[in-house]
Design an enzyme around this catalytic site. Structure first.
Site, short mmCIF file in Angstrom:
data_model
loop_
_atom_site.label_atom_id
_atom_site.label_comp_id
_atom_site.label_asym_id
_atom_site.label_seq_id
_atom_site.Cartn_x
_atom_site.Cartn_y
_atom_site.Cartn_z
N SER A 180 0.83 -1.20 0.00
CA SER A 180 0.00 0.00 0.00
C SER A 180 0.87 1.25 0.00
O SER A 180 1.98 1.25 0.54
CB SER A 180 -0.86 -0.03 1.26
OG SER A 180 -1.42 1.24 1.51
N TYR A 212 -1.37 -0.93 11.04
CA TYR A 212 -1.67 -1.45 9.70
C TYR A 212 -0.53 -1.14 8.73
O TYR A 212 0.00 -2.02 8.06
CB TYR A 212 -2.98 -0.84 9.17
CG TYR A 212 -3.19 -1.09 7.69
CD1 TYR A 212 -3.44 -2.37 7.21
CD2 TYR A 212 -3.10 -0.05 6.76
CE1 TYR A 212 -3.60 -2.60 5.84
CE2 TYR A 212 -3.26 -0.27 5.40
CZ TYR A 212 -3.51 -1.55 4.94
OH TYR A 212 -3.67 -1.78 3.59
N LYS A 271 2.46 -3.66 6.82
CA LYS A 271 2.81 -3.73 5.39
C LYS A 271 4.33 -3.57 5.21
O LYS A 271 4.95 -4.26 4.39
CB LYS A 271 2.08 -2.63 4.60
CG LYS A 271 0.58 -2.82 4.50
CD LYS A 271 0.21 -3.99 3.62
CE LYS A 271 -1.29 -4.17 3.47
NZ LYS A 271 -1.68 -5.48 2.94
N1 LIG Z 1 -8.78 -1.33 -0.54
C1 LIG Z 1 -7.77 -0.51 -0.36
O1 LIG Z 1 -7.95 0.72 -0.34
C2 LIG Z 1 -6.35 -1.02 -0.24
C3 LIG Z 1 -5.29 -0.14 -0.41
C4 LIG Z 1 -3.99 -0.62 -0.29
C5 LIG Z 1 -3.76 -1.97 0.01
N2 LIG Z 1 -4.82 -2.80 0.19
C6 LIG Z 1 -4.55 -4.20 0.53
O2 LIG Z 1 -5.11 -5.05 -0.47
C7 LIG Z 1 -5.54 -6.27 0.12
C8 LIG Z 1 -6.98 -6.54 -0.27
O3 LIG Z 1 -7.78 -5.44 0.16
P1 LIG Z 1 -9.34 -5.35 -0.08
O4 LIG Z 1 -9.69 -3.91 -0.17
O5 LIG Z 1 -9.75 -6.29 -1.15
O6 LIG Z 1 -9.84 -5.87 1.32
P2 LIG Z 1 -10.97 -6.96 1.66
O7 LIG Z 1 -11.17 -6.92 3.13
O8 LIG Z 1 -12.16 -6.75 0.78
O9 LIG Z 1 -10.24 -8.31 1.22
C9 LIG Z 1 -9.33 -8.97 2.05
C10 LIG Z 1 -9.78 -10.41 2.15
O10 LIG Z 1 -8.88 -11.13 2.99
C11 LIG Z 1 -9.64 -12.04 3.78
N3 LIG Z 1 -8.82 -12.35 4.96
C12 LIG Z 1 -8.44 -11.52 5.96
N4 LIG Z 1 -7.68 -12.18 6.84
C13 LIG Z 1 -7.56 -13.46 6.39
C14 LIG Z 1 -6.90 -14.62 6.86
N5 LIG Z 1 -6.21 -14.61 8.00
N6 LIG Z 1 -6.98 -15.76 6.15
C15 LIG Z 1 -7.69 -15.81 4.99
N7 LIG Z 1 -8.34 -14.74 4.50
C16 LIG Z 1 -8.28 -13.58 5.18
C17 LIG Z 1 -10.93 -11.31 4.08
O11 LIG Z 1 -11.99 -12.18 4.40
C18 LIG Z 1 -11.18 -10.57 2.76
O12 LIG Z 1 -11.98 -11.33 1.87
C19 LIG Z 1 -5.32 -6.14 1.63
O13 LIG Z 1 -4.12 -6.77 1.96
C20 LIG Z 1 -5.21 -4.64 1.83
O14 LIG Z 1 -4.41 -4.31 2.95
C21 LIG Z 1 -6.10 -2.37 0.06
#
Ligand SMILES: NC(=O)c1ccc[n+]([C@@H]2O[C@H](COP(=O)([O-])OP(=O)(O)OC[C@H]3O[C@@H](n4cnc5c(N)ncnc54)[C@H](O)[C@@H]3O)[C@@H](O)[C@H]2O)c1
Length: 336
Positions: free
Chosen positions: A124, A148, A152
């Protein structure tokens, strides 16, 4: 090629799954459903026109991961699973380090044991902390203002150490800016459980009348209209960036950090106005105090993605707002 997506039923994972499956790859989704719904598996299958494998499991379960990698002959992992709410991470840091960092160690151990050496990691822009200059390029120093963000940075560093220890690894840390918008079919989009942490789904829920108003955190930043500037990237551009990263890993080794952003920032007020103009719905808002740790502006220098991956974002803010609005309406129809 068989590709495992941890966090594959989440917002970003589901869109990446579609983009990658449409290139002809076999997809295995692995998710504990802590922040997503199994129904998305059916939606992905509907969009790609064929069934896919879903395993309900936790990334801290190394044994189940090993069995999954072996049973499906997985060649590459896209590691999206993780907790992502900045505020929640300040309250529950152990959950964040346990889930995100320990979970990644467990995944890497399973991959090592099964001889899988290619991984794309969801990092991120938060790893840049308070920007020292803009736009942010990958050489910018790393720092974090929340557990958080630190989780990362820890993960990026542990992945780099693994790549240094064994040159057969190929690792891409994709530093996402602000993913927003929905799939072109409007069957999938950002539909968070509980209160949205991100701006776009919040605006959409206010426009739909599901929430009374949007809280805008701070209008006294050093920006033109005083609200925060961010780099919003269409979710399908982001998904296509993953497809490009998978191809890149096929012919490269070592550890790589690459920004996925547009380089074009918009303020919170610009986002609200753009959404109102596309949807025709009002988005009432009120200004409240800045949140600790929020920066005035954060946007990408996206040159490395272009030169290394041959990828650049193609979609604009209007397409982000339009797809978000159409997805919200489709969702409302479905729930009727
Ligand atoms: N959405 C954003 O703005 C953003 C920005 C930068 C980085 N990210 C990163 O991208 C990734 C995906 O983000 P997203 O927005 O799709 O979030 P999201 O919460 O929709 O998806 C993450 C998924 O991981 C699953 N999960 C969490 N812990 C778990 C575990 N221990 N075992 C198995 N599954 C698990 C959740 O059920 C969920 O489906 C994350 O790592 C997040 O930190 C997201």
């Amino acid at each position: 090629m068989s590709i495992l997506l941890t966090g594959g039923t989440g917002y970003i994972g589901s869109h990446v799954a579609v983009a990658v499956a449409q290139l002809g790859h076999e997809i295995v989704l692995y998710d504990n459903l802590s922040n997503s719904d199994e129904a998305v598996v059916t939606q992905i299958a509907q969009i790609i026109g064929r069934p896919l494998t879903f395993i309900r499991g936790d990334i801290r379960d190394t044994q189940l991961l090993q069995l999954t990698l072996r049973a499906h002959g997985v060649a590459v992992v896209v590691h999206l699973a993780g907790l992502k709410a900045v505020g929640e991470s300040l309250v529950s840091p152990l959950d964040y380090y346990g889930n995100n960092v320990q979970g990644t160690i467990s995944l890497m151990q399973a991959m090592k044991a099964e001889g899988v050496r290619k991984i794309v990691f969801s990092s991120s822009a938060t790893v840049y902390g308070q920007p020292k200059y803009l736009p942010l390029d990958e050489a910018h120093s790393l720092s974090a203002t929340s557990p958080y963000g630190r989780s990362k940075i820890h993960i990026e560093e542990l992945l780099r150490d693994v790549a240094v220890s064994d040159p057969s690894w190929s690792i891409a840390c994709l530093r996402y800016f602000n993913p927003a918008g929905a799939h072109d079919t409007f069957l999938m989009g950002d539909n968070p459980k509980g209160t949205p942490n991100n701006l776009m789904p919040f605006i959409a829920q206010v426009a739909m009348g599901k929430r009374a108003r949007l809280e805008v955190f701070g209008d006294d930043f050093e920006t033109e209209d005083g609200t925060g500037l961010r780099d919003y990237i269409h979710i399908m551009d982001l998904a296509e960036g993953h497809a490009a990263a998978l191809e890149f890993l096929g012919s490269s080794q070592g550890w790589h950090a690459i920004n996925l952003g547009t380089g074009q920032p918009y303020s919170v007020l610009q986002m609200i106005r753009s959404f109102e103009s596309v949807s025709g719905a009002a988005v009432p808002f009120e200004i409240s105090a800045r949140r600790p740790g929020d920066v005035a502006a954060c946007y990408a220098n996206a040159n490395k993605a272009k030169s290394v991956l041959g990828w650049a974002a193609k979609r604009n803010l209007r397409e982000i707002c339009e797809s978000t609005w159409r997805f919200q309406q489709t969702l409302a129809q479905r729930l009727k």
